[in-house]
Design an enzyme around this catalytic site. Structure first.
Site, PDB file in Angstrom:
ATOM      1  CE  LYS A 186      96.433  20.955  46.264  1.00 37.19           C
ATOM      2  NZ  LYS A 186      96.793  21.982  45.280  1.00 37.19           N
TER       3      LYS A 186
ATOM      4  CB  THR B 121     105.106  15.299  35.756  1.00 29.55           C
ATOM      5  OG1 THR B 121     104.379  15.394  34.546  1.00 29.55           O
ATOM      6  CG2 THR B 121     106.127  16.396  35.818  1.00 29.55           C
TER       7      THR B 121
ATOM      8  CB  VAL C 138      98.384  19.406  51.756  1.00 28.54           C
ATOM      9  CG1 VAL C 138      98.104  20.864  52.092  1.00 28.54           C
ATOM     10  CG2 VAL C 138      97.154  18.568  52.015  1.00 28.54           C
TER      11      VAL C 138
HETATM   12  N1  HSE Z   1      96.486  21.986  40.296  1.00 29.00           N
HETATM   13  C1  HSE Z   1      97.156  22.248  41.516  1.00 29.00           C
HETATM   14  C2  HSE Z   1      97.450  23.710  41.606  1.00 29.00           C
HETATM   15  C3  HSE Z   1      98.465  21.517  41.636  1.00 29.00           C
HETATM   16  O1  HSE Z   1      97.220  24.450  40.657  1.00 29.00           O
HETATM   17  O2  HSE Z   1      97.921  24.114  42.640  1.00 29.00           O
HETATM   18  C4  HSE Z   1      98.361  20.157  42.172  1.00 29.00           C
HETATM   19  O3  HSE Z   1      97.885  20.132  43.472  1.00 29.00           O
END
Ligand code: HSE
Length: 443
Positions: free
Chosen positions: A224, A39, A151
């Site tokens: 993150k 994606t 992040v």
């Molecule tokens: N899975 C992550 C979220 C998105 O739900 O924020 C990618 O960092």
């Protein structure tokens, strides 16, 4: 904290141009190889091929089972491959790593850096675990390693902390860094959805991790937060030093009790520097309903940084998804290109503006204060009708003096110019005690 731990991993640290990398720029476009055509990768390719075709040349698209990935909207000269060696042995200046995961993506990133290719990645787990080592490798080989997309997706929070807030001393970071958890908790609150229904909806919307535990149990947000903490505080925090607690145990009963306390419950990532201690962790927490952390809903992300001198700064926006993440990747790529003298101004900066207009089309709120008598609303309605402005609502509260009676009319969207003509006529009417107040309603 020892000086070893006081390294600041910022982009400026790694500006070491090798003669080979410096070749692109003024003389030729920057050659880019894309690893990962999912994606985000597809969105990056679309942006590069449509918006930046002059500045960048997409040379390779690398993916497993590449035959199934080929599309006709990518330029014919692009080399499709399922062998990373083709990328490594090519003349690509920059590799965009959008595969994700620690292995083999980590191996590919380090091999690309080792041969002097710069790398842009969205891989938070890789950077959280191996960022300092890979940055060192980049430095040693005259390459750049950028990871703004790792992040908070499209929100330029790493750049904001590194560059925009470089003059401050950041003391505290609080954020909502996982859209899936935020979506689950806001849905549980908004529609009384069960935890598992809300999770299913989040997965259907496409921003959840492949393994739901990464989101729900806080591992995604922890990666993150680790990267954010390094950037904000200039310290080499390791991912395992940051605790992560699941949101699985939060029930409706907790949300309703939180509400009684004027709060809501969110998955909060926070890091605070206190002397030589960094407090850092991810967990569900009560936050006051008025807090910016409570007001971000659904899959949005927000980061609130607190600086010693500048106070609070809020970064918010779409923290996941193909297009926002792709924007962050392309922005990092542009940064690298600019270091090499490439004329990488964004095309919109060159688009001449023909006109600057204040003629917004918006809904309006108009507050009147009148000397009351029959027919006031009728005469206002006549004038609005004459200008084809549709009344949306009429609001009047009892209890005011008839000689200075306030009431409000809201209007459906119309142009500022039309509204101004109607209001000029309305101001001539003889029942006003004060000139009417006309405000746009922003939706
Ligand atoms: N899975 C992550 C979220 C998105 O739900 O924020 C990618 O960092």
């Amino acid at each position: 904290m020892s000086s070893d731990h006081a390294l600041r991993f910022c982009q400026e640290d790694i500006v070491v141009s090798s003669p080979e990398v410096a070749q692109f720029g003024a003389n030729r476009p920057c050659k880019v190889a894309l690893a990962g055509f999912g994606t985000v990768g597809q969105s990056v390719a679309r942006i590069l091929c449509s918006r930046f075709a002059q500045q960048f040349c997409l040379t390779h698209v690398f993916n497993r089972r590449i035959e199934q990935k080929k599309t006709d909207w990518v330029p014919n000269h692009v080399h499709w491959t399922d062998r990373f060696e083709h990328v490594l042995n090519s003349d690509a200046d920059v590799v965009l790593e959008l595969v994700g995961g620690l292995d083999p993506a980590g191996e590919w990133v380090s091999r690309a850096l080792a041969v002097g290719k710069s790398v842009v990645t969205a891989n938070k787990q890789l950077i959280a675990r191996r960022g300092p080592e890979l940055m060192q490798l980049a430095r040693e080989n005259g390459a750049h390693l950028l990871y703004g997309a790792s992040v908070a997706g499209g929100i330029p929070v790493l750049q904001g902390l590194q560059d925009g807030l470089a003059g401050d001393r950041i003391l505290k970071i609080r954020g909502i860094l996982n859209g899936t958890c935020n979506y689950i908790l806001t849905e549980m609150e908004r529609s009384q959805a069960t935890f598992s229904d809300a999770l299913e909806q989040a997965q259907a919307m496409g921003f959840a991790e492949a393994d739901a535990s990464d989101d729900i149990d806080g591992f995604d947000a922890r990666a993150k937060l680790t990267i954010l903490s390094r950037t904000a505080f200039g310290i080499n925090v390791a991912i395992d030093q940051v605790f992560a607690r699941s949101i699985r145990e939060v029930e409706q009963v907790d949300l309703s009790h939180a509400h009684d306390l004027g709060c809501t419950i969110r998955q909060i990532s926070r890091a605070e520097l206190d002397g030589e201690t960094l407090y850092a962790g991810v967990q569900p927490a009560l936050v006051p309903e008025a807090s910016p952390l409570a007001r971000v809903s659904g899959s949005q992300n927000v980061v609130v940084s607190t600086g010693e001198f500048g106070g609070e700064t809020i970064f918010s926006g779409r923290g996941a998804g193909g297009d926002p993440t792709a924007v962050a990747v392309v922005s990092d790529l542009l940064w690298i290109a600019r270091q090499n003298g490439l004329n990488a101004e964004t095309p919109s900066a060159k688009t001449p503006v023909k006109d600057v207009s204040g003629d917004f089309t918006t809904a309006h709120y108009v507050r009147f204060r009148v000397n009351d008598r029959p027919g006031i609303i009728a005469s206002l309605a006549n004038i609005f009708a004459k200008y084809t402005i549709n009344i949306d609502a009429v609001l009047q509260r009892p209890g005011y003096s008839k000689s200075s009676l306030p009431f409000v009319i809201t209007l459906e969207p119309c142009s500022a110019a039309t509204m101004s003509e109607a209001m000029a006529e309305i101001r001539q009417l003889d029942f006003h005690v004060h000139p009417p107040l006309d405000l746009p309603i922003l939706t």
